[in-house]
Design a protein around this motif. Sequence first.
Motif, mmCIF file in Angstrom:
data_model
loop_
_atom_site.group_PDB
_atom_site.id
_atom_site.type_symbol
_atom_site.label_atom_id
_atom_site.label_comp_id
_atom_site.label_asym_id
_atom_site.label_seq_id
_atom_site.Cartn_x
_atom_site.Cartn_y
_atom_site.Cartn_z
ATOM 1 N N ASP A 292 11.015 9.169 -97.024
ATOM 2 C CA ASP A 292 10.245 8.662 -98.043
ATOM 3 C C ASP A 292 11.618 8.746 -99.247
ATOM 4 N N SER A 294 11.164 7.977 -102.482
ATOM 5 C CA SER A 294 10.573 7.902 -103.749
ATOM 6 C C SER A 294 11.170 8.740 -104.840
ATOM 7 N N ARG A 297 15.043 8.024 -105.853
ATOM 8 C CA ARG A 297 15.174 6.883 -106.654
ATOM 9 C C ARG A 297 14.606 7.130 -108.089
#
Length: 337
Positions: A292, A294, A297
């Motif tokens: 994952d 997220s 980023r």
Amino acid sequence: MTVLVTGGAGYIGSHTVRALVEAGESVVVVDNLSTGFSAFLPEAVPLFIGDAGDENLVEGVIAQHRVESIIHFAGSVVVPDSMRDPLGYYRNNTMTTRSLLNVAVRASISRFIFSSTAAVYGNPEQVPVPEHVPTRPLSPYGSSKLMTEIMLHDVASAHGMSYVVLRFFNVAGADPQARMGLATNGATHLLKIAVEAATGQRAKIDVFGTDYPTPDGSCIRDFIHVTDLAEAHRAALSYLRGGGNSVTLNCGYGRGYSVLEAIEAVRRVSGRNFAVQYAPRRPGDIMTMVADTSRIRATLDWTPQYDDLETIARHALAWEEKLVRERQAEIQHAASA
């Protein structure tokens, strides 16, 4: 301000050193060259040959070069080896980092970036796997890295240090200009083995486990290009310099490919076939591991440039073909001497 990179002559370390230098950073490297190569370093980068756990050596390097940040790669990374030699892995990974942190505290180093691994998750409860899930490593390699993460957290809390832990998923590929890549003998990285088979250096490639509950029965991995990973380290350093809080981040693309899909990608980019042999599962292997992404980023100023399996395979192949040409030239030179 100088950045100390331990293990900076190794596969990932050398790519990171070059990324830092190209960004205008002053860099110094400590590496025992057990798996690294001095030729991979830019000429202007000082190299101190020795162990990252040698406190006298590291303390002298920090003082001589006015080091203000440390990026720590040095360690052992082969899961099957860790199953056979757990004490060696706890020594090389956990104890070495304890010594390095001891020096960092004495020298008032305020920023520390640690190369960890997705192996800390074991077989995760959810995929893609976020950073907050329980950590249940299946190998001494994963356990040694998790122990280091815990130690780093405690040291940072006690001594005002800020850190970024980067949990690598499956690192692959090579410098797009073929200036460096994975050159260690006996490397166990899947794409490295596949391009060795594609260039005739191996008679076959072994696939360990084809009975997993996955679409084609083989394990699934999130492959990240080594150059993108190097840029993640540069971005992590900028984040800490900007006052960022300590954080743990997955380093992957958030996309999974099976072992058999990765092999087919090498076959396509090379235009060559090679033998594949199926073998039983190995202890410590994880079935599915996809990041994952997220958090990384949202946290770092980082945009992957090579998020494509065939591109990764193509760069790995170009590097391997360069190695083959160099070895052949050396043999011809020796024969004519």
